[in-house]
Design a protein around this motif. Structure first.
Motif, PDB file in Angstrom:
ATOM      1  N   ALA A  39      -2.551   4.398   9.049  1.00 36.77           N
ATOM      2  CA  ALA A  39      -2.937   3.389   8.062  1.00 36.77           C
ATOM      3  C   ALA A  39      -2.698   1.976   8.596  1.00 36.77           C
ATOM      4  O   ALA A  39      -3.536   1.088   8.417  1.00 36.77           O
ATOM      5  CB  ALA A  39      -2.161   3.598   6.761  1.00 36.77           C
ATOM      6  N   VAL A  40      -1.565   1.765   9.257  1.00 31.13           N
ATOM      7  CA  VAL A  40      -1.262   0.444   9.811  1.00 31.13           C
ATOM      8  C   VAL A  40      -2.249   0.086  10.909  1.00 31.13           C
ATOM      9  O   VAL A  40      -2.731  -1.059  10.990  1.00 31.13           O
ATOM     10  CB  VAL A  40       0.188   0.397  10.345  1.00 31.13           C
ATOM     11  N   VAL A  41      -2.583   1.054  11.757  1.00 28.68           N
ATOM     12  CA  VAL A  41      -3.574   0.814  12.809  1.00 28.68           C
ATOM     13  C   VAL A  41      -4.914   0.411  12.191  1.00 28.68           C
ATOM     14  O   VAL A  41      -5.582  -0.520  12.667  1.00 28.68           O
ATOM     15  CB  VAL A  41      -3.735   2.063  13.691  1.00 28.68           C
ATOM     16  N   SER A  42      -5.314   1.100  11.126  1.00 27.85           N
ATOM     17  CA  SER A  42      -6.566   0.762  10.449  1.00 27.85           C
ATOM     18  C   SER A  42      -6.498  -0.633   9.844  1.00 27.85           C
ATOM     19  O   SER A  42      -7.479  -1.389   9.886  1.00 27.85           O
ATOM     20  CB  SER A  42      -6.869   1.790   9.355  1.00 27.85           C
ATOM     21  N   LEU A  43      -5.350  -1.000   9.286  1.00 29.23           N
ATOM     22  CA  LEU A  43      -5.191  -2.330   8.694  1.00 29.23           C
ATOM     23  C   LEU A  43      -5.290  -3.426   9.747  1.00 29.23           C
ATOM     24  O   LEU A  43      -5.777  -4.527   9.450  1.00 29.23           O
ATOM     25  CB  LEU A  43      -3.853  -2.424   7.953  1.00 29.23           C
ATOM     26  N   GLY A  79       0.813  -1.208   0.000  1.00 28.77           N
ATOM     27  CA  GLY A  79       0.000   0.000   0.000  1.00 28.77           C
ATOM     28  C   GLY A  79       0.850   1.264   0.000  1.00 28.77           C
ATOM     29  O   GLY A  79       0.518   2.245  -0.671  1.00 28.77           O
ATOM     30  N   THR A  80       1.967   1.244   0.723  1.00 26.82           N
ATOM     31  CA  THR A  80       2.867   2.396   0.757  1.00 26.82           C
ATOM     32  C   THR A  80       3.594   2.569  -0.565  1.00 26.82           C
ATOM     33  O   THR A  80       3.749   3.702  -1.056  1.00 26.82           O
ATOM     34  CB  THR A  80       3.888   2.241   1.899  1.00 26.82           C
ATOM     35  N   VAL A  81       4.031   1.465  -1.163  1.00 26.36           N
ATOM     36  CA  VAL A  81       4.748   1.527  -2.443  1.00 26.36           C
ATOM     37  C   VAL A  81       3.893   2.203  -3.514  1.00 26.36           C
ATOM     38  O   VAL A  81       4.396   2.985  -4.334  1.00 26.36           O
ATOM     39  CB  VAL A  81       5.158   0.110  -2.890  1.00 26.36           C
ATOM     40  N   PHE A  82       2.595   1.907  -3.514  1.00 29.07           N
ATOM     41  CA  PHE A  82       1.700   2.518  -4.506  1.00 29.07           C
ATOM     42  C   PHE A  82       1.052   3.807  -3.995  1.00 29.07           C
ATOM     43  O   PHE A  82       0.841   4.749  -4.755  1.00 29.07           O
ATOM     44  CB  PHE A  82       0.611   1.517  -4.912  1.00 29.07           C
ATOM     45  N   GLY A  83       0.727   3.855  -2.721  1.00 33.22           N
ATOM     46  CA  GLY A  83       0.016   5.007  -2.186  1.00 33.22           C
ATOM     47  C   GLY A  83       0.869   6.250  -2.050  1.00 33.22           C
ATOM     48  O   GLY A  83       0.372   7.371  -2.242  1.00 33.22           O
ATOM     49  N   LEU A  84       2.161   6.083  -1.752  1.00 33.22           N
ATOM     50  CA  LEU A  84       3.041   7.239  -1.576  1.00 33.22           C
ATOM     51  C   LEU A  84       3.196   8.042  -2.872  1.00 33.22           C
ATOM     52  O   LEU A  84       2.962   9.252  -2.880  1.00 33.22           O
ATOM     53  CB  LEU A  84       4.395   6.786  -1.037  1.00 33.22           C
ATOM     54  N   PRO A  85       3.570   7.412  -3.980  1.00 33.81           N
ATOM     55  CA  PRO A  85       3.653   8.195  -5.225  1.00 33.81           C
ATOM     56  C   PRO A  85       2.293   8.707  -5.698  1.00 33.81           C
ATOM     57  O   PRO A  85       2.205   9.808  -6.247  1.00 33.81           O
ATOM     58  CB  PRO A  85       4.267   7.215  -6.230  1.00 33.81           C
ATOM     59  N   LEU A  86       1.239   7.922  -5.488  1.00 32.89           N
ATOM     60  CA  LEU A  86      -0.094   8.373  -5.881  1.00 32.89           C
ATOM     61  C   LEU A  86      -0.501   9.616  -5.092  1.00 32.89           C
ATOM     62  O   LEU A  86      -1.000  10.601  -5.666  1.00 32.89           O
ATOM     63  CB  LEU A  86      -1.116   7.253  -5.658  1.00 32.89           C
ATOM     64  N   PRO A 116      -5.635   3.735  -1.519  1.00 25.40           N
ATOM     65  CA  PRO A 116      -6.260   5.066  -1.551  1.00 25.40           C
ATOM     66  C   PRO A 116      -6.229   5.777  -0.201  1.00 25.40           C
ATOM     67  O   PRO A 116      -6.139   7.005  -0.144  1.00 25.40           O
ATOM     68  CB  PRO A 116      -7.702   4.760  -1.995  1.00 25.40           C
ATOM     69  N   PHE A 117      -6.301   5.005   0.881  1.00 22.26           N
ATOM     70  CA  PHE A 117      -6.245   5.594   2.213  1.00 22.26           C
ATOM     71  C   PHE A 117      -4.900   6.268   2.437  1.00 22.26           C
ATOM     72  O   PHE A 117      -4.819   7.430   2.864  1.00 22.26           O
ATOM     73  CB  PHE A 117      -6.499   4.507   3.256  1.00 22.26           C
ATOM     74  N   ILE A 118      -3.826   5.558   2.119  1.00 15.61           N
ATOM     75  CA  ILE A 118      -2.479   6.115   2.264  1.00 15.61           C
ATOM     76  C   ILE A 118      -2.282   7.284   1.311  1.00 15.61           C
ATOM     77  O   ILE A 118      -1.673   8.302   1.670  1.00 15.61           O
ATOM     78  CB  ILE A 118      -1.422   5.014   2.024  1.00 15.61           C
ATOM     79  N   ALA A 119      -2.796   7.161   0.095  1.00 12.99           N
ATOM     80  CA  ALA A 119      -2.647   8.239  -0.885  1.00 12.99           C
ATOM     81  C   ALA A 119      -3.234   9.547  -0.369  1.00 12.99           C
ATOM     82  O   ALA A 119      -2.618  10.617  -0.486  1.00 12.99           O
ATOM     83  CB  ALA A 119      -3.313   7.844  -2.200  1.00 12.99           C
ATOM     84  N   ARG A 120      -4.429   9.503   0.213  1.00 11.76           N
ATOM     85  CA  ARG A 120      -5.050  10.720   0.732  1.00 11.76           C
ATOM     86  C   ARG A 120      -4.282  11.273   1.928  1.00 11.76           C
ATOM     87  O   ARG A 120      -4.135  12.496   2.078  1.00 11.76           O
ATOM     88  CB  ARG A 120      -6.503  10.433   1.129  1.00 11.76           C
ATOM     89  N   LEU A 121      -3.764  10.400   2.780  1.00 12.08           N
ATOM     90  CA  LEU A 121      -2.980  10.856   3.925  1.00 12.08           C
ATOM     91  C   LEU A 121      -1.707  11.550   3.460  1.00 12.08           C
ATOM     92  O   LEU A 121      -1.323  12.596   4.000  1.00 12.08           O
ATOM     93  CB  LEU A 121      -2.646   9.672   4.836  1.00 12.08           C
ATOM     94  N   VAL A 176      -9.522  12.452 -12.417  1.00 10.55           N
ATOM     95  CA  VAL A 176      -9.899  11.051 -12.616  1.00 10.55           C
ATOM     96  C   VAL A 176      -9.374  10.189 -11.474  1.00 10.55           C
ATOM     97  O   VAL A 176     -10.108   9.374 -10.895  1.00 10.55           O
ATOM     98  CB  VAL A 176      -9.372  10.535 -13.969  1.00 10.55           C
ATOM     99  N   LEU A 177      -8.086  10.369 -11.133  1.00 12.39           N
ATOM    100  CA  LEU A 177      -7.505   9.590 -10.045  1.00 12.39           C
ATOM    101  C   LEU A 177      -8.185   9.911  -8.719  1.00 12.39           C
ATOM    102  O   LEU A 177      -8.412   9.021  -7.888  1.00 12.39           O
ATOM    103  CB  LEU A 177      -6.001   9.874  -9.946  1.00 12.39           C
ATOM    104  N   GLY A 178      -8.536  11.176  -8.526  1.00  9.43           N
ATOM    105  CA  GLY A 178      -9.230  11.552  -7.307  1.00  9.43           C
ATOM    106  C   GLY A 178     -10.581  10.877  -7.181  1.00  9.43           C
ATOM    107  O   GLY A 178     -10.963  10.433  -6.089  1.00  9.43           O
ATOM    108  N   LEU A 179     -11.296  10.765  -8.298  1.00 11.45           N
ATOM    109  CA  LEU A 179     -12.591  10.083  -8.282  1.00 11.45           C
ATOM    110  C   LEU A 179     -12.433   8.606  -7.956  1.00 11.45           C
ATOM    111  O   LEU A 179     -13.220   8.033  -7.195  1.00 11.45           O
ATOM    112  CB  LEU A 179     -13.276  10.258  -9.640  1.00 11.45           C
ATOM    113  N   VAL A 180     -11.393   7.974  -8.527  1.00  5.96           N
ATOM    114  CA  VAL A 180     -11.143   6.554  -8.265  1.00  5.96           C
ATOM    115  C   VAL A 180     -10.797   6.339  -6.788  1.00  5.96           C
ATOM    116  O   VAL A 180     -11.310   5.417  -6.138  1.00  5.96           O
ATOM    117  CB  VAL A 180     -10.000   6.024  -9.159  1.00  5.96           C
ATOM    118  N   VAL A 181      -9.958   7.194  -6.260  1.00  2.00           N
ATOM    119  CA  VAL A 181      -9.571   7.097  -4.852  1.00  2.00           C
ATOM    120  C   VAL A 181     -10.785   7.285  -3.946  1.00  2.00           C
ATOM    121  O   VAL A 181     -11.000   6.516  -2.998  1.00  2.00           O
ATOM    122  CB  VAL A 181      -8.481   8.144  -4.517  1.00  2.00           C
ATOM    123  N   ASN A 182     -11.594   8.288  -4.243  1.00  2.00           N
ATOM    124  CA  ASN A 182     -12.777   8.538  -3.426  1.00  2.00           C
ATOM    125  C   ASN A 182     -13.773   7.395  -3.506  1.00  2.00           C
ATOM    126  O   ASN A 182     -14.386   7.017  -2.504  1.00  2.00           O
ATOM    127  CB  ASN A 182     -13.450   9.842  -3.860  1.00  2.00           C
TER     128      ASN A 182
END
Length: 224
Positions: free
Chosen positions: A153-157, A27-34, A102-107, A55-61
């Motif tokens: 994010a880890v706590v949520s996971l 999740g971090t590998v993909f969420g951080l750059p996103l 998406p959670f990590i991306a927004r954070l 578009v990416l924002g809509l997908v994340v939401n």
């Protein structure tokens, strides 16, 4: 509590840690750059691409709007395609990762947007490229907030990993349901809850310690 149950608790704890660690890493590998892209790609920003950003924002939401337990069930065919099965620890990593990205991306996006815009203008005035500004200014300045975001994010996971026990996943959630609920063994449920609380406290404490260590604005000696 019998030795067999103690062994099951140890095994279930290991399964939970495995699920959370792998999904958090991917999740971090993909969420951080996103998240970084979302924070810097609106109109007039460093990587201006407003259409892609929207578009990416809509997908994340959209992904974040789906309750996790429904997400797990909805993507069972995809989980089976990726993991070869829809049950078990490895299969549970698929929905956990999809929920984490998406959670990590927004954070990360929120953390980067909190960086003083004056630093960006100063870097631009010195001739830095957009990529250099992101790598050498934005991310380092936002690192404490990003670290706290990843901790959240880890706590949520950890909580999500307990939920997958209800739909064929393994780990502490599965053990609590099978023994604590279905076999009417409240002591097992109590121990499962206690372990989850301890894991969350450990993750939170470590995350806050790391955030303090990487915070360049912290007073000398903070986090020691």
């Amino acid at each position: 509590m019998s030795a067999n149950l103690i062994n099951l608790l140890i095994e279930a704890t290991g399964q939970t840690l495995y699920m959370v660690a792998i999904s958090a890493l991917i999740g971090t590998v993909f969420g951080l750059p996103l998240g970084t892209f979302l924070a810097t790609s609106q109109r007039g920003e460093l990587l201006s691409a407003p259409l892609v950003n929207k578009v990416l924002g809509l997908v994340v939401n959209a992904t974040r709007s789906v309750p996790f337990i429904i997400l797990v069930v909805a993507i069972i065919p995809f989980t089976r395609m990726v993991a070869g099965t829809s049950i078990g620890t490895t299969a549970a990593i698929v929905p956990l990762t999809i929920a984490a990205i998406p959670f990590i991306a927004r954070l990360v996006e929120n953390a980067i947007r909190e960086v003083d815009s004056g630093l960006i203008e100063a870097a631009r005035a010195m001739g830095a490229t957009p990529v250099q500004i992101i790598v050498k200014v934005l991310v380092p300045e936002a690192l404490p907030a990003i670290t706290l975001g990843l901790t959240l994010a880890v706590v949520s996971l950890i909580g999500y990993s307990a939920m997958v026990g209800a739909v064929g996943g393994e780990g502490l959630g599965d053990l609590g349901i099978r023994y604590g609920y279905q076999r009417f063994m409240p002591e097992v449920m109590a121990v499962v809850v206690l372990i989850l609380i301890v894991l969350v406290q450990l993750v939170q404490s470590v995350g806050e310690w790391i955030a303090a260590r990487v915070d360049k604005r912290a007073p000398k000696g903070r986090g020691q």
